[in-house]
Design a protein around this motif. Sequence first.
Motif, PDB file in Angstrom:
ATOM      1  N   TYR A 119      57.091 106.084  44.575  1.00 43.32           N
ATOM      2  CA  TYR A 119      57.506 106.940  43.463  1.00 43.32           C
ATOM      3  C   TYR A 119      58.658 106.278  42.709  1.00 43.32           C
ATOM      4  N   GLU A 120      58.663 106.450  41.409  1.00 47.14           N
ATOM      5  CA  GLU A 120      59.784 105.984  40.586  1.00 47.14           C
ATOM      6  C   GLU A 120      60.867 107.065  40.599  1.00 47.14           C
ATOM      7  N   ILE A 121      61.911 106.840  41.380  1.00 45.98           N
ATOM      8  CA  ILE A 121      62.996 107.813  41.468  1.00 45.98           C
ATOM      9  C   ILE A 121      63.879 107.737  40.221  1.00 45.98           C
ATOM     10  N   LEU A 122      64.131 106.520  39.732  1.00 44.96           N
ATOM     11  CA  LEU A 122      64.837 106.291  38.469  1.00 44.96           C
ATOM     12  C   LEU A 122      64.071 105.239  37.681  1.00 44.96           C
ATOM     13  N   ASP A 123      64.069 105.372  36.377  1.00 42.11           N
ATOM     14  CA  ASP A 123      63.379 104.387  35.547  1.00 42.11           C
ATOM     15  C   ASP A 123      63.966 104.407  34.147  1.00 42.11           C
ATOM     16  N   ASN A 124      64.961 103.556  33.917  1.00 45.17           N
ATOM     17  CA  ASN A 124      65.526 103.426  32.577  1.00 45.17           C
ATOM     18  C   ASN A 124      65.931 101.970  32.365  1.00 45.17           C
ATOM     19  N   ASP A 125      66.501 101.668  31.196  1.00 46.42           N
ATOM     20  CA  ASP A 125      66.830 100.283  30.860  1.00 46.42           C
ATOM     21  C   ASP A 125      67.955  99.712  31.717  1.00 46.42           C
ATOM     22  N   LEU A 126      68.750 100.581  32.322  1.00 46.75           N
ATOM     23  CA  LEU A 126      69.886 100.115  33.110  1.00 46.75           C
ATOM     24  C   LEU A 126      69.560 100.013  34.600  1.00 46.75           C
ATOM     25  N   GLY A 162      58.439 101.036  55.696  1.00 50.26           N
ATOM     26  CA  GLY A 162      59.127 101.705  54.609  1.00 50.26           C
ATOM     27  C   GLY A 162      59.330 100.738  53.452  1.00 50.26           C
ATOM     28  N   TYR A 163      59.374 101.259  52.225  1.00 50.08           N
ATOM     29  CA  TYR A 163      59.456 100.402  51.036  1.00 50.08           C
ATOM     30  C   TYR A 163      60.527 100.919  50.087  1.00 50.08           C
ATOM     31  N   ALA A 164      61.323  99.995  49.547  1.00 50.45           N
ATOM     32  CA  ALA A 164      62.316 100.333  48.521  1.00 50.45           C
ATOM     33  C   ALA A 164      62.454  99.156  47.566  1.00 50.45           C
ATOM     34  N   SER A 165      62.637  99.474  46.298  1.00 45.35           N
ATOM     35  CA  SER A 165      62.822  98.450  45.278  1.00 45.35           C
ATOM     36  C   SER A 165      63.830  98.943  44.254  1.00 45.35           C
ATOM     37  N   ALA A 166      64.711  98.052  43.823  1.00 43.20           N
ATOM     38  CA  ALA A 166      65.722  98.430  42.838  1.00 43.20           C
ATOM     39  C   ALA A 166      65.916  97.302  41.835  1.00 43.20           C
ATOM     40  N   GLN A 167      66.251  97.688  40.605  1.00 47.82           N
ATOM     41  CA  GLN A 167      66.516  96.709  39.555  1.00 47.82           C
ATOM     42  C   GLN A 167      67.663  97.216  38.684  1.00 47.82           C
ATOM     43  N   VAL A 168      68.613  96.332  38.414  1.00 50.08           N
ATOM     44  CA  VAL A 168      69.757  96.661  37.569  1.00 50.08           C
ATOM     45  C   VAL A 168      69.761  95.685  36.395  1.00 50.08           C
TER      46      VAL A 168
END
Length: 244
Positions: A119-126, A162-168
């Motif tokens: 699931y996309e918990i957050l999804d914005n340009d930042l 378990g899976y996690a992905s993050a982008q800043v």
Amino acid sequence: MKKTLLATAVVGLLSVSSAHAATVLGFKVGADYWQADTTNAINDDSGVAHSFNDDSSQGSLWIAVEHPLPFVPNVKIRENRLESSTSLANADFNFNGHNFTGATSVTNDLSNTDFVLYYEILDNDLVSVDLGAAYKLMSGSLRVADAGHPEEVDIDSGIVMGYASAQVGMIGLGLFGFADVMIGIDESNVYDYGAGLGWQFDGLVVDTSIRVGYREFNFDVSNFSGVSQNTDFSGAFAGVELVF
């Protein structure tokens, strides 16, 4: 009361994820080239570990589908081609019921496919954050061979992870940092993570990202598909991702 609070929390989490889900159907495809240093410790029939190192190129291909449907997870499938091999000059051990002596070759194929639901918990340009679960299906083998006698055991079981992905991102520059983590649940000493930097170039139809970073896959198992070993692939990678 506790059950009510738990249900409320779950509904709240799903509501947040659906609120940040993709507004249109989208696809991602990508590929990585990975120059990995590999350390292997393979157990023989007596439980004695035999170690060897390798330095070779590995690779990954993936596709992801993201959609606006609430409560339905997005899907990512990643194919990982991983193989390490060596030649032993003076082997003296039993493997799969055969006694190997003298010149012996060992090929450890740990290729696998990741099936990820997230699931996309957050999804914005930042900031963007994905959370979910994965199933890593192994499709390799361990092959030991001397003159005229090979023994091969298929490594074809699966691992729940378990899976996690993050982008800043840095708005306006196209530069971003990222991290992807998969941690074994039923095999707690298996993990697969990568982290690095990327540059995104926006196009009219397709957005292109170039990525560089460091990745490690650790496979420390006991009697997994009949094989016990502790193998680690780690090193720098470079790749490209296309977003439609």
